[in-house]
Scaffold this active site. Structure first.
Site, PDB file in Angstrom:
ATOM      1  N   ASP A 151       1.021   4.098  -3.238  1.00  0.00           N
ATOM      2  CA  ASP A 151       0.747   5.300  -2.909  1.00  0.00           C
ATOM      3  C   ASP A 151       1.798   6.321  -3.564  1.00  0.00           C
ATOM      4  O   ASP A 151       1.498   7.277  -4.252  1.00  0.00           O
ATOM      5  CB  ASP A 151       0.455   5.797  -1.470  1.00  0.00           C
ATOM      6  CG  ASP A 151      -0.877   5.522  -1.062  1.00  0.00           C
ATOM      7  OD1 ASP A 151      -1.659   4.874  -1.995  1.00  0.00           O
ATOM      8  OD2 ASP A 151      -1.185   5.582   0.059  1.00  0.00           O
TER       9      ASP A 151
ATOM     10  N   SER B 271      -7.374   2.074  -4.042  1.00  0.00           N
ATOM     11  CA  SER B 271      -6.021   3.013  -3.337  1.00  0.00           C
ATOM     12  C   SER B 271      -5.011   3.293  -4.427  1.00  0.00           C
ATOM     13  O   SER B 271      -3.911   3.706  -4.195  1.00  0.00           O
ATOM     14  CB  SER B 271      -5.398   2.126  -2.274  1.00  0.00           C
ATOM     15  OG  SER B 271      -6.048   1.215  -1.799  1.00  0.00           O
TER      16      SER B 271
ATOM     17  N   GLU C  64       0.809  -1.288   0.056  1.00  0.00           N
ATOM     18  CA  GLU C  64      -0.095   0.259  -0.053  1.00  0.00           C
ATOM     19  C   GLU C  64       0.753   1.220   0.130  1.00  0.00           C
ATOM     20  O   GLU C  64       0.626   2.176  -0.952  1.00  0.00           O
ATOM     21  CB  GLU C  64      -0.870   0.092   1.359  1.00  0.00           C
ATOM     22  CG  GLU C  64      -1.588   1.370   1.587  1.00  0.00           C
ATOM     23  CD  GLU C  64      -2.756   1.271   0.729  1.00  0.00           C
ATOM     24  OE1 GLU C  64      -3.473   0.414   0.713  1.00  0.00           O
ATOM     25  OE2 GLU C  64      -2.965   2.578   0.345  1.00  0.00           O
TER      26      GLU C  64
END
Ligand SMILES: *[C@@H]1O[C@H](CO)[C@@H](O)[C@H](O)[C@H]1NC(C)=O
Ligand SMILES: *[C@@H]1O[C@H](CO)[C@@H](O)[C@H](O)[C@H]1NC(C)=O
Ligand SMILES: *[C@@H]1O[C@H](CO)[C@@H](O)[C@H](O)[C@H]1NC(C)=O
Ligand SMILES: *[C@@H]1O[C@H](CO)[C@@H](O)[C@H](O)[C@H]1NC(C)=O
Ligand SMILES: *[C@@H]1O[C@H](CO)[C@@H](O)[C@H](O)[C@H]1NC(C)=O
Length: 566
Positions: A275, A475, A271
């Site tokens: 990002d 995401s 994650e």
């Protein structure tokens, strides 16, 4: 006999306390989420941290200001408040501050920190004192993996005379929520097309959204950020390797400008890598910060910590991409309403806050046997953030047009009514759809989300120096959209214009007459409850706004042009 009498007296005391006290968050879910193991009560002398959200002043005025500074037709458009101006507007009354301080010091609590806006107070205190301050609470320790947390599995009360001065107390109930990114290499890999299948890389994103090699940031003071709430880290080396592999066709940075908070040494998380890598390759050559809450104190709420930081920093990035969400029904209304005010505060300062819409489509909650409803996610459902949904390529072998990614979170809030800026768009959707899920599954008067979308399927990510394919989730789409808005901010700053700030009112106004600023996504539906009535299908995409992909995905040159005239 004596023993019995003592017990009797104690129970009367306990009873009278409950009568005196009130619950600030009677609707907050206090159940311990699965995966956490109980380790026992904390020691009475263990230090814990509590965060008091103090009642603010002028919230109505704040709302008016945000609405005006974000409305392109208002004479106040773009006239943002500084953090100091915001503080003078919303800071709690003297009476509130004094009442709370007196209460705390009467209990011997001395170590507290406030923020610039004075509306949060964080205090370090012994567990036994915390339990006295918050009658009913019982602090316990829980463990999951290597992470320990201190929380109360029973609701807390507060003395009545304090209740009007405090919105909620943080660090008592909420467990961190997880927005899971998954790589399908480990899951249902077999069902995926293999061979020459096209994975999403920065060049694919840039080609699809019409970014040329010239579309990079050049304004020195422009900044963007992403926030991490998991015990995860990005690695500088992964970012550098990612740019070597995928960043050859455009100028970019390979270093994070600043890490706010703790960033410890540890295995890189998918994650965190995702990002940073996609924010910095879409918003290329723009100074990028990471807000990291890893390694925090075990009684803090990581998401709340990030909001406190926003209220305590005057120089702060203009665009924030956040992949985080929790079920609305698990949170107290008092908490959500206060967090919503925090987003208004950000909007009043000209900050753009983007949230991932979630990865469970319309979601599903069983309210009773054989009765299901959809399950909205917060903060995605806040009317003061820009929520980003997800798409995939119709033909996975070419950079062609996009359809719904069936996981794309979306729907209608049960807490926040539909804001004025979207009334017409939502009405148009509900009236023009030939078929909609049964009314009993959702609340058509609530805030509809997402607002926009971007690709969310089959990304390549470098993590722990290994390129990993098939990474999916909103995401991924959120930092991409964030990078696009940062590029537009960059162009605006060059012309002396203010930042885009809270962009929803302007976007919905722009799309009143559908423009080519967005690629409208009109094909596909997202998932929901698996039952007879909806059969796993939630809402479907349509022309114009829909609660699956919002207005669609960005056509950068047109979107940029449309957002440059004021
Ligand atoms: C906010 O910033 C001030 C000054 O930089 C600092 O003293 C204070 O501890 C910070 N507040 C919190 C809650 O961290
Ligand atoms: C952007 O991309 C679309 C589809 O790839 C294309 O039709 C269009 O002409 C491009 N350029 C502009 C300026 O919209
Ligand atoms: C990258 O941004 C900096 C300002 O932050 C600017 O000075 C530089 O010229 C930019 N690079 C390119 C290739 O435009
Ligand atoms: C850039 O930021 C610095 C420090 O915050 C400030 O002094 C300077 O005026 C800014 N420059 C522009 C062009 O906004
Ligand atoms: C529907 O939403 C409105 C506000 O948007 C709220 O007042 C109402 O309680 C919600 N209904 C349900 C069943 O949650």
């Amino acid at each position: 006999m004596l023993l019995r009498l003592t017990i009797f007296i104690i129970s009367i005391v306990a009873l009278s306390r409950l009568v005196e006290g009130v619950y600030l968050e009677p609707d907050q879910n206090v159940r311990i989420p699965t995966g956490w193991t109980h380790l026992g009560r904390v020691d009475a002398t263990d230090e814990i941290l509590l965060t008091f959200a103090l009642k603010q002043q002028n919230v109505d005025k704040l709302k008016t200001i945000v609405d005006q500074v974000s409305d392109p037709d208002s004479s106040r458009y773009g006239k943002y408040l500084s953090l100091s101006e915001l503080a003078s507007l919303v800071q709690p009354s003297k009476q509130t501050i004094q009442t709370v301080q007196t209460w705390l010091s009467n209990h011997g609590v001395k170590t507290c920190w406030t923020v610039h806006t004075k509306d949060f107070l964080q205090c370090s205190l012994q567990a036994r004192v915390a339990e006295k301050l918050l009658p009913g609470s019982e602090f316990n320790r829980y463990i999951k993996g290597t992470q320990t947390l201190v929380r109360s599995p029973v609701p807390y009360g507060i003395y009545e005379e304090l209740a009007e001065h405090i919105d909620f107390v943080g660090g008592v109930h909420r467990f961190p929520a997880y927005q899971k990114v998954v790589s399908k290499t480990w899951a249902n890999h077999d069902q995926r097309p293999v061979g020459f299948h096209l994975g999403v890389t920065p060049s694919v994103i840039r080609e699809r959204y019409n970014l040329t090699a010239h579309d990079i940031g050049t304004f020195p003071n422009n900044t963007q950020a992403c926030a991490q709430f998991l015990e995860q880290y990005f690695h500088q080396a992964d970012l550098a390797e990612f740019m070597v592999l995928f960043g050859r066709s455009f100028e970019h940075r390979t270093q994070i400008e600043k890490v706010v908070g703790h960033q410890e040494v540890g295995k890189a998380g998918l994650e965190a890598s995702l990002d940073v890598e996609y924010l910095m390759s879409t918003g290329a050559n723009i100074s990028t910060w990471v807000f990291s809450n890893a390694g925090r104190h075990e009684s803090q709420e990581p998401f709340l910590e990030w909001l406190l930081l926003l209220s305590n920093m005057s120089a702060i990035p203009w665009v924030h991409s956040v992949s985080y969400g929790d079920d609305e029904d698990s949170l107290s209304v008092a908490y959500m309403e206060r967090i919503n005010v925090e987003f208004m505060k950000a909007g009043a300062r000209g900050l753009t806050i983007l949230f991932a819409s979630g990865d469970d489509g319309a979601g599903c909650r069983e309210v009773s046997k054989e009765k299901n409803v959809f399950r909205p996610s917060f903060p995605a459902s806040s009317p003061y953030v820009t929520t980003v949904g997800g798409t995939s390529f119709k033909n996975p072998f070419t950079i062609s047009y996009e359809v719904v990614d069936f996981i794309s979170g979306g729907g209608f809030s049960n807490v926040f009514p539909s804001p004025d800026y979207q009334t017409a768009a939502v009405k148009n959707y509900l009236q023009s759809m030939k078929t909609l899920p049964p009314q009993s599954y959702y609340n058509a008067t609530g805030r509809g989300y997402p607002d926009v979308a971007a690709l969310s399927d089959n990304y390549w990510v470098v993590t722990n120096m290994i390129p990993i394919p098939w990474v999916s989730g909103t995401s991924a789409s959120t930092p991409v959209f964030g990078g696009i808005l940062s590029l537009i901010n960059d162009q605006r700053f060059q012309k002396g214009l203010p930042s885009l700030g809270f962009i929803n009112p302007r976007l919905y106004k722009l799309q009143e007459n559908l423009t080519s600023a967005f690629f409208d996504v009109t094909v596909g539906c997202h998932v929901s409850c698996i039952d007879d009535k909806v059969e796993g299908q939630g809402f479907c995409a349509s022309t114009a706004w829909d609660p699956v992909t919002g207005w669609g995905t960005p056509n950068y040159p047109e979107l940029q042009k449309a957002l440059m005239n004021k």
